[in-house]
Design an enzyme around this catalytic site. Structure first.
Site, PDB file in Angstrom:
ATOM      1  N   SER A  96      37.921 -98.197 -39.817  1.00 58.28           N
ATOM      2  CA  SER A  96      37.422 -97.358 -38.718  1.00 58.28           C
ATOM      3  C   SER A  96      35.999 -97.663 -38.277  1.00 58.28           C
ATOM      4  CB  SER A  96      37.528 -95.877 -39.096  1.00 58.28           C
ATOM      5  OG  SER A  96      38.839 -95.405 -38.892  1.00 58.28           O
ATOM      6  N   LYS A  99      35.246 -98.461 -34.652  1.00 61.55           N
ATOM      7  CA  LYS A  99      34.851 -97.503 -33.623  1.00 61.55           C
ATOM      8  C   LYS A  99      33.417 -97.721 -33.143  1.00 61.55           C
ATOM      9  CE  LYS A  99      38.120 -93.879 -35.019  1.00 61.55           C
ATOM     10  NZ  LYS A  99      38.782 -94.538 -36.158  1.00 61.55           N
ATOM     11  N   SER A 281      35.924 -89.512 -36.721  1.00 59.74           N
ATOM     12  CA  SER A 281      36.826 -90.669 -36.790  1.00 59.74           C
ATOM     13  C   SER A 281      38.153 -90.376 -36.105  1.00 59.74           C
ATOM     14  CB  SER A 281      37.054 -91.101 -38.243  1.00 59.74           C
ATOM     15  OG  SER A 281      37.432 -92.466 -38.302  1.00 59.74           O
TER      16      SER A 281
END
Length: 443
Positions: A96, A99, A281
């Site tokens: 993640s 991102k 997230s």
């Protein structure tokens, strides 16, 4: 050095460069549960000796059991001096922390103040209205004026639609819904069906409510089987409550380009969506933002188009070491270097690029917010990072990643990335690395 028993962090406290940047729409972060946290010093805080920092990181890295699967990069936030490097240019699965890339790409291409607008238009058939999705995954059914950020709601959209219909003398309609704003597959290359089954994400659609969740307040809630239909059914309910007779059940419909607009509802700003995505997230927000990047650059609003557009932004910004297949980081096909992650955070702190600011203001705060709220606890070895580490997390099977900022014991701000691609990879291990930065009085 002055110490604080409790150190309060707000989204504006990241770096001297960041403070000079444009502040986004935001509210203060909660108080971090931290003790003996050094008050961040002025610009003349002692600089870090790279050799001493390496000594400080040696033990937690050796004890982590990660071995050759670890890449790391640490720089001084002000001078950009390299302080520690380990396989920093190697492309690794970033989970993640992808991102960070998505945030910079959409803020650079679309801008922080843009919004995503859901519309209701006149349908092609007599007496038909069409709900048209444009990618606002935060669209919700009922309004909550006290929530931050303020979300677009079907309740308000239906009320405005009812007013427009009343003005036209229409009391009864059929509801259609248009999910055609996106193209391509609903699941990215490298995604597993289990991601949806476990509630990590919903299949990607331009029209959905609350990220496709059945329970909008549960991050990992089960997802609806058909997000566009669920959104249309909710709209029909709200339209009925607004006094309009709804005939039949919602059905797919394609809105004409020149269809008459009856009502619309705008999402929070892109900067607020970036902050939300980063702090919590949120995977579906990430995929929506990647498609906004693609649309802004004239590319297909698909996984492939989002990746192509993101790569084009990285090339414009001069950032190497980024290859993605999605915007959220769920894909195991993504490859990003630790060096690239740090470079992007440094770009976001550049006062000449205020549009990128929310990439940093959205970083979770250790022991306070988002995906770091329950890490860096007093009974763990990483407690020194509470309140002074702010970082984006990343977790997949055999992957753990952490990239962000940390104040060291002298108040010097460091920017770091730690990424482990190894069966032994854990967030706990990487937290120890970041805490070592916070503990280090390495001048």
């Amino acid at each position: 050095m002055a110490l604080l028993n409790v150190f309060v962090l707000t989204t504006g406290l990241v770096a001297r460069d960041v403070i000079a940047a444009r502040p986004p729409e935001t509210v203060p972060f909660p108080v971090a549960d931290a003790e003996t946290v050094p008050l961040p010093a002025a610009a003349d805080a002692a600089t870090v000796d790279p050799a001493r920092l390496a000594d400080k990181l040696d033990d937690p890295m050796a004890l982590s059991g990660i071995g050759e699967g670890l890449s790391a990069y640490v720089v001084d936030a002000e001078t950009h001096q390299e302080l520690y490097a380990r396989d920093e240019s190697t492309g690794v699965v970033p989970a993640s922390t992808t991102k960070v890339v998505t945030a910079v790409a959409v803020l650079h291409s679309v801008g922080p103040d843009a919004r995503i607008t859901t519309e209701v238009v006149q349908g092609a058939a007599p007496g038909e209205v069409v709900l048209v999705g444009a990618g606002d995954t935060t669209l919700t059914e009922t309004a909550d004026p006290d929530r931050y950020p303020r979300l677009a709601s079907l309740e308000e959209l239906a009320a405005d639609t009812a007013d427009a219909l009343e003005a036209a003398g229409v009391t009864s309609v059929r509801v259609g819904y248009d999910d055609s704003a996106y193209s391509g597959e609903a699941l990215a290359p490298g995604w597993k069906q289990g991601y949806i089954d476990e509630g990590s994400t919903a299949a990607v659609h331009a029209l959905m409510l609350d990220g496709g969740r059945i329970d909008r307040d549960d991050k990992y809630s089960s997802r609806v089987d058909d997000p566009p239909l669920a959104a249309a059914e909710a709209f029909a309910r709200q339209l009925s409550r607004a006094g309009v007779t709804v005939e039949g059940t919602p059905r797919p419909a394609e809105a004409a380009d020149d269809a008459a607009l009856l009502a619309d509802a705008a999402s929070p700003t892109i900067s607020a969506l970036v902050e939300w995505m980063m702090t919590h997230s949120e995977n579906n927000i990430a995929e929506a933002l990647a498609r906004q990047t693609a649309l802004a650059r004239g590319m297909e609003p698909s996984f492939g188009g989002g990746a192509e557009a993101t790569h084009a932004v990285m090339a414009e910004l001069g950032v190497e070491g980024v290859r993605v297949s999605d915007g959220s980081g769920l894909s195991v096909e993504n490859r990003i270097s630790a060096e690239a992650l740090v470079e992007l955070l440094l770009l976001a702190s550049d006062p000449e690029r205020p549009e990128l600011y929310s990439t940093l203001s959205g970083l979770p705060t250790a022991r306070a917010t988002g995906s770091l709220a329950y890490r860096y606890t007093p009974d763990g070895g990483a407690a020194a990072g509470a309140g002074v580490v702010r970082a984006k997390t990343g977790t997949l099977n055999g992957v753990s990643a952490l990239t962000g900022t940390a104040y060291d014991a002298d108040g010097r701000l460091l920017v770091f990335a730690f990424v482990a691609n190894d069966p032994a990879a854990t967030g706990t291990a990487l937290d120890l690395f970041a805490a070592a930065l916070a503990e280090c009085g390495c001048s």
